[in-house]
Design a protein around this motif. Structure first.
Motif, PDB file in Angstrom:
ATOM      1  N   SER A  16       0.626  -1.280   0.211  1.00 14.33           N
ATOM      2  CA  SER A  16       0.389   0.021   0.067  1.00 14.33           C
ATOM      3  C   SER A  16       1.163   1.250   0.154  1.00 14.33           C
ATOM      4  O   SER A  16       2.112   1.641   1.375  1.00 14.33           O
ATOM      5  CB  SER A  16      -1.271   0.132   1.195  1.00 14.33           C
ATOM      6  OG  SER A  16      -1.704  -0.988   1.020  1.00 14.33           O
ATOM      7  N   VAL A  21      -4.318   3.014  -4.596  1.00 18.73           N
ATOM      8  CA  VAL A  21      -5.888   2.970  -3.720  1.00 18.73           C
ATOM      9  C   VAL A  21      -6.711   1.686  -4.973  1.00 18.73           C
ATOM     10  O   VAL A  21      -6.661   2.429  -5.837  1.00 18.73           O
ATOM     11  CB  VAL A  21      -6.111   4.193  -3.946  1.00 18.73           C
ATOM     12  CG1 VAL A  21      -7.502   4.049  -3.023  1.00 18.73           C
ATOM     13  CG2 VAL A  21      -5.403   4.980  -2.585  1.00 18.73           C
ATOM     14  N   GLU A  24     -10.811  -2.062  -2.236  1.00 18.88           N
ATOM     15  CA  GLU A  24     -10.990  -2.468  -1.604  1.00 18.88           C
ATOM     16  C   GLU A  24     -11.092  -0.821  -0.666  1.00 18.88           C
ATOM     17  O   GLU A  24     -11.483  -0.680   1.267  1.00 18.88           O
ATOM     18  CB  GLU A  24     -10.552  -3.499  -0.727  1.00 18.88           C
ATOM     19  CG  GLU A  24      -8.756  -2.922  -0.297  1.00 18.88           C
ATOM     20  CD  GLU A  24      -8.017  -2.666  -1.818  1.00 18.88           C
ATOM     21  OE1 GLU A  24      -6.585  -2.483  -1.846  1.00 18.88           O
ATOM     22  OE2 GLU A  24      -8.261  -3.539  -2.752  1.00 18.88           O
ATOM     23  N   MET A  25     -10.325   0.714  -0.654  1.00 22.80           N
ATOM     24  CA  MET A  25     -10.232   1.609   0.225  1.00 22.80           C
ATOM     25  C   MET A  25     -10.546   2.523  -0.619  1.00 22.80           C
ATOM     26  O   MET A  25     -11.250   3.796  -0.324  1.00 22.80           O
ATOM     27  CB  MET A  25      -8.877   1.764  -0.209  1.00 22.80           C
ATOM     28  CG  MET A  25      -7.605   0.903   0.583  1.00 22.80           C
ATOM     29  SD  MET A  25      -8.325   0.321   2.275  1.00 22.80           S
ATOM     30  CE  MET A  25      -7.985   1.844   3.247  1.00 22.80           C
ATOM     31  N   SER A  26     -11.760   2.071  -1.828  1.00 22.81           N
ATOM     32  CA  SER A  26     -12.622   3.555  -2.250  1.00 22.81           C
ATOM     33  C   SER A  26     -14.172   3.009  -1.240  1.00 22.81           C
ATOM     34  O   SER A  26     -14.931   1.927  -0.453  1.00 22.81           O
ATOM     35  CB  SER A  26     -12.246   2.808  -3.858  1.00 22.81           C
ATOM     36  OG  SER A  26     -13.951   1.586  -3.402  1.00 22.81           O
ATOM     37  N   ASN A  37     -14.623   2.569   3.277  1.00 25.75           N
ATOM     38  CA  ASN A  37     -14.063   1.949   2.738  1.00 25.75           C
ATOM     39  C   ASN A  37     -15.102   0.000   2.763  1.00 25.75           C
ATOM     40  O   ASN A  37     -15.286  -0.017   3.698  1.00 25.75           O
ATOM     41  CB  ASN A  37     -12.545   1.464   3.024  1.00 25.75           C
ATOM     42  CG  ASN A  37     -12.238   1.291   4.691  1.00 25.75           C
ATOM     43  OD1 ASN A  37     -12.823   0.546   4.863  1.00 25.75           O
ATOM     44  ND2 ASN A  37     -11.467   1.960   5.659  1.00 25.75           N
ATOM     45  N   ARG A  38     -14.415  -0.779   1.856  1.00 23.78           N
ATOM     46  CA  ARG A  38     -14.641  -2.194   2.340  1.00 23.78           C
ATOM     47  C   ARG A  38     -13.557  -3.050   3.072  1.00 23.78           C
ATOM     48  O   ARG A  38     -14.023  -4.137   3.332  1.00 23.78           O
ATOM     49  CB  ARG A  38     -14.515  -2.683   0.581  1.00 23.78           C
ATOM     50  CG  ARG A  38     -15.220  -1.568  -0.259  1.00 23.78           C
ATOM     51  CD  ARG A  38     -15.308  -1.889  -2.190  1.00 23.78           C
ATOM     52  NE  ARG A  38     -16.198  -1.308  -2.001  1.00 23.78           N
ATOM     53  CZ  ARG A  38     -16.252  -1.146  -3.552  1.00 23.78           C
ATOM     54  NH1 ARG A  38     -16.655  -1.958  -4.346  1.00 23.78           N
ATOM     55  NH2 ARG A  38     -17.138   0.201  -4.115  1.00 23.78           N
ATOM     56  N   VAL A  39     -12.917  -2.479   4.269  1.00 21.85           N
ATOM     57  CA  VAL A  39     -12.089  -2.932   5.098  1.00 21.85           C
ATOM     58  C   VAL A  39     -13.452  -3.171   6.139  1.00 21.85           C
ATOM     59  O   VAL A  39     -13.845  -2.691   7.084  1.00 21.85           O
ATOM     60  CB  VAL A  39     -11.068  -2.081   5.892  1.00 21.85           C
ATOM     61  CG1 VAL A  39     -10.416  -3.508   6.605  1.00 21.85           C
ATOM     62  CG2 VAL A  39     -10.211  -2.125   4.554  1.00 21.85           C
ATOM     63  N   TRP A  40     -14.253  -4.476   5.968  1.00 26.52           N
ATOM     64  CA  TRP A  40     -15.337  -4.275   7.177  1.00 26.52           C
ATOM     65  C   TRP A  40     -15.004  -5.499   8.367  1.00 26.52           C
ATOM     66  O   TRP A  40     -13.865  -6.226   8.222  1.00 26.52           O
ATOM     67  CB  TRP A  40     -16.525  -5.128   6.846  1.00 26.52           C
ATOM     68  CG  TRP A  40     -17.108  -4.589   5.585  1.00 26.52           C
ATOM     69  CD1 TRP A  40     -16.710  -3.832   5.136  1.00 26.52           C
ATOM     70  CD2 TRP A  40     -17.984  -4.401   5.219  1.00 26.52           C
ATOM     71  NE1 TRP A  40     -17.472  -2.262   4.817  1.00 26.52           N
ATOM     72  CE2 TRP A  40     -18.682  -3.244   4.238  1.00 26.52           C
ATOM     73  CE3 TRP A  40     -19.178  -5.510   5.403  1.00 26.52           C
ATOM     74  CZ2 TRP A  40     -19.792  -3.227   3.377  1.00 26.52           C
ATOM     75  CZ3 TRP A  40     -20.180  -5.425   4.685  1.00 26.52           C
ATOM     76  CH2 TRP A  40     -20.804  -4.254   3.884  1.00 26.52           C
ATOM     77  N   GLY A  70      -9.479   2.082  11.492  1.00 24.31           N
ATOM     78  CA  GLY A  70      -9.528   2.671   9.678  1.00 24.31           C
ATOM     79  C   GLY A  70     -10.843   1.944   9.295  1.00 24.31           C
ATOM     80  O   GLY A  70     -10.926   1.511   8.271  1.00 24.31           O
ATOM     81  N   ALA A  71     -11.456   1.064   9.877  1.00 22.69           N
ATOM     82  CA  ALA A  71     -12.212  -0.273   8.699  1.00 22.69           C
ATOM     83  C   ALA A  71     -13.891   0.599   8.849  1.00 22.69           C
ATOM     84  O   ALA A  71     -13.912   1.194   9.498  1.00 22.69           O
ATOM     85  CB  ALA A  71     -12.959  -1.066  10.408  1.00 22.69           C
ATOM     86  N   GLY A  72     -13.889   0.036   8.155  1.00 26.01           N
ATOM     87  CA  GLY A  72     -15.503   0.933   7.371  1.00 26.01           C
ATOM     88  C   GLY A  72     -16.660   0.331   8.268  1.00 26.01           C
ATOM     89  O   GLY A  72     -17.279   0.755   7.617  1.00 26.01           O
TER      90      GLY A  72
END
Length: 162
Positions: A16, A21, A24-26, A37-40, A70-72
């Protein structure tokens, strides 16, 4: 004198960096909710609820740290919809206003960090009234009514159709 020679470092395309980018980070739009973002964070069974089913400081720190990180989307662990719908006596609950207020403390903090709070609802049914995983046989070891457990054999009775 010892000298070291280093080969030029190549940058891996999977590392990263501000220049990379991926999707997954959008942001992701789900109806009227935008997830940053798509970090769940998936729900995890913590078995750390207060005796009345309310989330504790443990939950605030556990989920809050992931939101700060920073998890979405933060999915709160399985939360029972009624007293007899718990798997264990240490499961979270959401069947009265006091529990709802305690959950608001979590959801407010998660939201303030820019993450979307979510919840996994639970109705354990016949798999309810078990010991904590680390006690005895754990989730395979039921707690009997006489020992503080609850009846899981009741079935909802429907009127017969005439």
């Amino acid at each position: 004198m010892i000298t070291a020679r280093f080969a030029p470092q190549e940058v891996s395309p999977t590392v990263s960096s501000p220049a990379f980018v991926g999707p997954e980070m959008s942001p992701l739009q789900l109806r009227d909710v935008t997830v940053a973002n798509r970090v769940w964070m998936s729900p995890m069974a913590q078995y750390s609820a207060a005796p009345d089913g309310k989330p504790t400081d443990w939950h605030l720190v556990h989920y809050g740290a992931r939101a700060v990180g920073g998890a979405g989307l933060i999915m709160i662990e399985a939360t029972a919809v009624g007293l007899s719908h718990r798997c264990t006596a240490a499961d979270l609950g959401l069947w009265n206003e006091e529990q709802a207020a305690a959950h608001r403390r979590l959801t407010s903090f998660i939201s303030e960090q820019g993450a979307v709070p979510a919840i996994q609802l639970q109705a354990a049914g016949r798999k309810g009234s078990h010991k904590l995983p680390w006690d005895g046989l754990g989730q395979n070891d039921p707690v009997h009514v006489g020992d503080g457990g609850w009846d899981t054999s009741r079935r909802r009775q429907f009127p017969s159709v005439i």
